[in-house]
Design a protein around this motif. Structure first.
Motif, PDB file in Angstrom:
ATOM      1  N   SER A   1     -10.714 -16.182   1.486  1.00 49.51           N
ATOM      2  CA  SER A   1      -9.412 -15.929   1.582  1.00 49.51           C
ATOM      3  C   SER A   1      -8.493 -14.020   1.566  1.00 49.51           C
ATOM      4  O   SER A   1      -8.573 -14.034   1.478  1.00 49.51           O
ATOM      5  CB  SER A   1      -9.109 -15.944  -0.345  1.00 49.51           C
ATOM      6  OG  SER A   1     -10.475 -15.700  -1.217  1.00 49.51           O
ATOM      7  N   ALA A   2      -9.879 -13.379   2.317  1.00 52.61           N
ATOM      8  CA  ALA A   2     -10.234 -12.447   2.311  1.00 52.61           C
ATOM      9  C   ALA A   2      -8.946 -12.284   3.235  1.00 52.61           C
ATOM     10  O   ALA A   2      -8.452 -11.207   3.444  1.00 52.61           O
ATOM     11  CB  ALA A   2     -11.010 -11.658   2.552  1.00 52.61           C
ATOM     12  N   LYS A   3      -8.713 -13.245   3.974  1.00 59.49           N
ATOM     13  CA  LYS A   3      -7.910 -13.111   5.705  1.00 59.49           C
ATOM     14  C   LYS A   3      -6.193 -13.073   4.245  1.00 59.49           C
ATOM     15  O   LYS A   3      -4.507 -12.558   4.895  1.00 59.49           O
ATOM     16  CB  LYS A   3      -7.289 -14.682   5.944  1.00 59.49           C
ATOM     17  CG  LYS A   3      -7.400 -15.684   5.931  1.00 59.49           C
ATOM     18  CD  LYS A   3      -7.425 -16.602   6.209  1.00 59.49           C
ATOM     19  CE  LYS A   3      -7.023 -18.299   5.983  1.00 59.49           C
ATOM     20  NZ  LYS A   3      -7.888 -18.302   5.311  1.00 59.49           N
ATOM     21  N   GLU A   4      -6.631 -13.312   2.965  1.00 57.84           N
ATOM     22  CA  GLU A   4      -4.669 -12.908   2.314  1.00 57.84           C
ATOM     23  C   GLU A   4      -3.952 -11.741   2.315  1.00 57.84           C
ATOM     24  O   GLU A   4      -2.872 -11.084   2.374  1.00 57.84           O
ATOM     25  CB  GLU A   4      -4.971 -14.011   0.749  1.00 57.84           C
ATOM     26  CG  GLU A   4      -4.820 -15.465   1.797  1.00 57.84           C
ATOM     27  CD  GLU A   4      -4.270 -16.376   1.835  1.00 57.84           C
ATOM     28  OE1 GLU A   4      -2.714 -15.909   1.502  1.00 57.84           O
ATOM     29  OE2 GLU A   4      -4.329 -17.214   2.761  1.00 57.84           O
ATOM     30  N   LEU A   5      -4.933 -10.513   2.376  1.00 57.84           N
ATOM     31  CA  LEU A   5      -5.161  -9.180   2.267  1.00 57.84           C
ATOM     32  C   LEU A   5      -4.049  -8.910   3.379  1.00 57.84           C
ATOM     33  O   LEU A   5      -3.460  -8.202   3.606  1.00 57.84           O
ATOM     34  CB  LEU A   5      -6.566  -9.103   2.275  1.00 57.84           C
ATOM     35  CG  LEU A   5      -7.383  -8.261   0.749  1.00 57.84           C
ATOM     36  CD1 LEU A   5      -8.821  -8.060   1.490  1.00 57.84           C
ATOM     37  CD2 LEU A   5      -6.037  -8.280   0.035  1.00 57.84           C
ATOM     38  N   ILE A   6      -4.367  -9.654   4.430  1.00 55.45           N
ATOM     39  CA  ILE A   6      -3.847  -8.934   5.886  1.00 55.45           C
ATOM     40  C   ILE A   6      -2.624 -10.052   5.467  1.00 55.45           C
ATOM     41  O   ILE A   6      -1.201  -9.543   5.895  1.00 55.45           O
ATOM     42  CB  ILE A   6      -3.711  -9.553   6.628  1.00 55.45           C
ATOM     43  CG1 ILE A   6      -5.927  -8.232   6.929  1.00 55.45           C
ATOM     44  CG2 ILE A   6      -3.517  -9.407   7.903  1.00 55.45           C
ATOM     45  CD1 ILE A   6      -5.314  -7.241   7.264  1.00 55.45           C
ATOM     46  N   ALA A   7      -2.486 -11.149   5.374  1.00 54.48           N
ATOM     47  CA  ALA A   7      -1.406 -12.271   5.625  1.00 54.48           C
ATOM     48  C   ALA A   7       0.072 -11.672   4.693  1.00 54.48           C
ATOM     49  O   ALA A   7       1.400 -12.300   4.837  1.00 54.48           O
ATOM     50  CB  ALA A   7      -1.617 -13.495   5.346  1.00 54.48           C
ATOM     51  N   GLN A   8      -0.434 -11.603   3.961  1.00 56.38           N
ATOM     52  CA  GLN A   8       0.725 -11.320   2.640  1.00 56.38           C
ATOM     53  C   GLN A   8       1.612  -9.917   3.497  1.00 56.38           C
ATOM     54  O   GLN A   8       2.949  -9.483   2.119  1.00 56.38           O
ATOM     55  CB  GLN A   8       0.339 -10.429   1.254  1.00 56.38           C
ATOM     56  CG  GLN A   8      -0.774  -9.213   1.574  1.00 56.38           C
ATOM     57  CD  GLN A   8      -1.351  -9.454   0.171  1.00 56.38           C
ATOM     58  OE1 GLN A   8      -0.370  -9.214  -0.894  1.00 56.38           O
ATOM     59  NE2 GLN A   8      -2.585  -8.721   0.001  1.00 56.38           N
ATOM     60  N   HIS A   9       1.451  -9.083   4.550  1.00 55.28           N
ATOM     61  CA  HIS A   9       2.441  -8.108   4.887  1.00 55.28           C
ATOM     62  C   HIS A   9       3.292  -8.839   6.242  1.00 55.28           C
ATOM     63  O   HIS A   9       3.536  -7.681   6.600  1.00 55.28           O
ATOM     64  CB  HIS A   9       0.535  -7.026   5.251  1.00 55.28           C
ATOM     65  CG  HIS A   9       0.767  -6.355   4.370  1.00 55.28           C
ATOM     66  ND1 HIS A   9       1.596  -5.614   3.569  1.00 55.28           N
ATOM     67  CD2 HIS A   9      -1.134  -6.148   3.545  1.00 55.28           C
ATOM     68  CE1 HIS A   9       0.328  -5.348   2.527  1.00 55.28           C
ATOM     69  NE2 HIS A   9      -0.590  -5.417   2.471  1.00 55.28           N
TER      70      HIS A   9
END
Length: 532
Positions: free
Chosen positions: A188-196
């Protein structure tokens, strides 16, 4: 709708009463009769009847893919697709080429890279990614969807700092020496980037998804069970896009939407339920992730990884959290569809399901790649489906043997054991993680090897016959959605869905000939939706 008679075929019905016929009659989207061509023509043909000559080709019931991501396939039409990249250098060159084609600041997104295929080099470092894409933020997801790489530009946009809160179950991988990000993000760490990443417009997604559906039909698939709400901007927009493409444009693909549990409140607010919709578009089960995948050793095992003795994998939720999610689904009378790759994940999910009464639709246990005998016994249940992806074997072997060891590998990817035990199994691809082409999955189930391998197959006692492999994608594919009385076999009163092949799969002496077989025609509701 006009009556149609399909004649001069070798039609495998998977219907025990009439296993093989040469002709079928369709009207108003259903089969109304079947038998020998001359007999069907004499009885049913009139001046308004259309006759289609199958020219001796082999026909099966329409193929079902019980687990894929149509939005993920759509992504491949508009993003950087790294499928089949064989070296780190090749991956970097493709990223650099993409960056040169874009203006500064525009995102590079996509993925499907797999470092296990690399003949040289490991996963690119953040400095290497910065070198080839200095002015473009990027997020490139691994083929398993459980890891991704990013660059400094994207971390800057995400306002990365060492004390940044990471979503539960996720990891920003740091360099052991410098304690700086390596560019690798897990779970789920990739969501930190994906949300942008700027959201695509409704029209953009609709156009990409149209191509995805048409491409899927071209593979001979007449029904698909897809999981897309996160990719398509939520429940309402997901349903709206599919409604316009399937019900208004009538592209044809019968589609069942798996909805992530995070959207349960939206389902309640929209008064949607399991089975909501029609025979073309339906709301299906509630999707949950119980563990990760083998690639990054995050699939949850009851015994540690053989090649990482202190690691048992990752549980995405605690026991209480998993029970509460299923409870919330059951309050709305939904079945669940749970991603479970490791045996401990399977056990955890079964323990949770045992606490609840069944609902009118069957629960799905998805992937089920590592098993123990007692778990097979618990999976043999009339309201439980094991949703398997045979093509995973071709991608995971031989390296997965190092993860699991010689003893445990014997009860992994154990499809024959499941079928012999009476477990209901449905076949899928998990595309775009694996190719959507069902014949590749069927080949993997029959041969238990990667195309081109010269050995006899991995765990050959688990090989399926060609008929059993086709049943996964036809007859058994109707069970997850309670549609076994409507489709899955060719029989009177069922949907007139068929797949026509260029070769004769059931008469092949060498199963590798499946790889030379093409889809000649895809028929949905009696209408030819694809013809080669």
């Amino acid at each position: 709708m006009m009556r149609k008679i399909y004649v001069n075929g070798v039609i495998y019905t998977f219907n025990k009463i009439q296993p093989i016929v040469s002709a079928v009659v369709t009207e108003n989207g259903i089969f109304i009769d079947m038998g020998e061509s001359k007999q069907m023509l004499n009885f049913w043909k009139d001046s308004d009847t259309e006759v289609i000559d199958l020219q001796g080709k082999t026909v099966t019931p329409g193929l079902t893919d019980s687990h894929l991501h149509l939005a993920g396939i759509a992504e491949s039409f508009v993003t950087l697709d790294l499928t089949g990249t064989n070296t780190k250098q090749e991956m970097l060159e493709k990223i650099e080429e993409k960056a040169k084609s874009l203006p500064p600041e525009e995102w590079i997104i996509g993925g499907n890279w797999d470092e296990n295929l690399f003949t040289e080099g490991k996963i690119p470092s953040i400095s290497e990614l910065d070198h080839v894409a200095p002015d473009n933020p990027l997020l490139l997801t691994r083929i398993c969807r459980h890891a991704a790489v990013t660059n400094s530009k994207a971390l800057e946009i995400a306002n990365y700092h060492p004390d940044m809160a990471v979503p539960k179950g996720g990891t920003i991988v740091l360099d052991e020496t410098t304690k700086q990000p390596t560019g690798l993000l897990l779970e789920s760490a990739k969501e930190l980037i994906a949300q942008h990443i700027p959201k695509r417009s409704f029209a953009d997604w609709k156009n990409a998804l149209r191509k995805s559906i048409q491409f899927t039909i071209k593979q001979g698939i007449t029904s698909a069970h897809t999981n897309d709400p996160f990719a398509l901007g939520g429940l309402e927009q997901t349903y709206q896009i599919y409604d316009q493409l399937l019900n208004k444009e009538q592209l044809g693909l019968r589609t069942n939407l798996l909805i992530n549990h995070e959207f349960l409140d939206d389902l309640r607010a929209n008064k949607m339920y399991a089975g909501y919709g029609n025979d073309t578009l339906q709301i299906g089960a509630i999707k949950i992730f119980a563990d990760g995948a083998f690639g990054r050793r995050t699939a949850l095992l009851s015994e540690a990884y053989t090649d990482d003795p202190d690691n048992y994998g990752t549980a995405m939720y605690s026991e209480d959290e998993l029970i509460n999610i299923i409870r919330k689904a059951r309050e709305l009378h939904f079945p669940v569809a749970v991603h479970t790759i490791g045996d401990q994940a399977v056990e955890n999910v079964l323990n949770a399901l045992d606490k609840f009464p069944t609902v009118s639709y069957r629960d799905r246990i998805i992937h089920v790649q590592v098993l123990r005998k007692e778990l097979i016994d618990r999976l043999r249940h009339p309201s439980r489906i094991v949703d398997i992806q045979p093509r995973f074997l071709a991608s995971d072997f031989p390296w997965v043997q190092e993860r699991l060891g010689t003893e445990r590998i014997q009860t992994s990817y154990a499809w024959k054991s499941l079928l012999q035990a009476g477990v209901i199994c449905a076949g899928g691809s998990d595309a775009p993680i694996e190719p959507v082409n069902p014949l590749l999955g069927i080949h993997a189930a029959v041969t238990r090897k990667t195309p081109g391998d010269t050995h006899g197959g991995y765990n050959i006692e688990e090989k399926l016959s060609v008929t059993e492999a086709f049943q996964l994608f036809t007859e058994y594919g109707a069970y997850p959605t309670n549609e076994e009385t409507k489709k899955g076999t060719i029989a009177r009163g069922k949907f007139a869905d068929m797949t026509v092949f260029s070769h004769h799969p059931f008469e092949m002496e060498n199963p590798d000939d499946l790889l030379k077989t093409e889809v000649d025609m895809t028929v949905i509701g009696g209408e030819i939706k694809y013809r080669k």
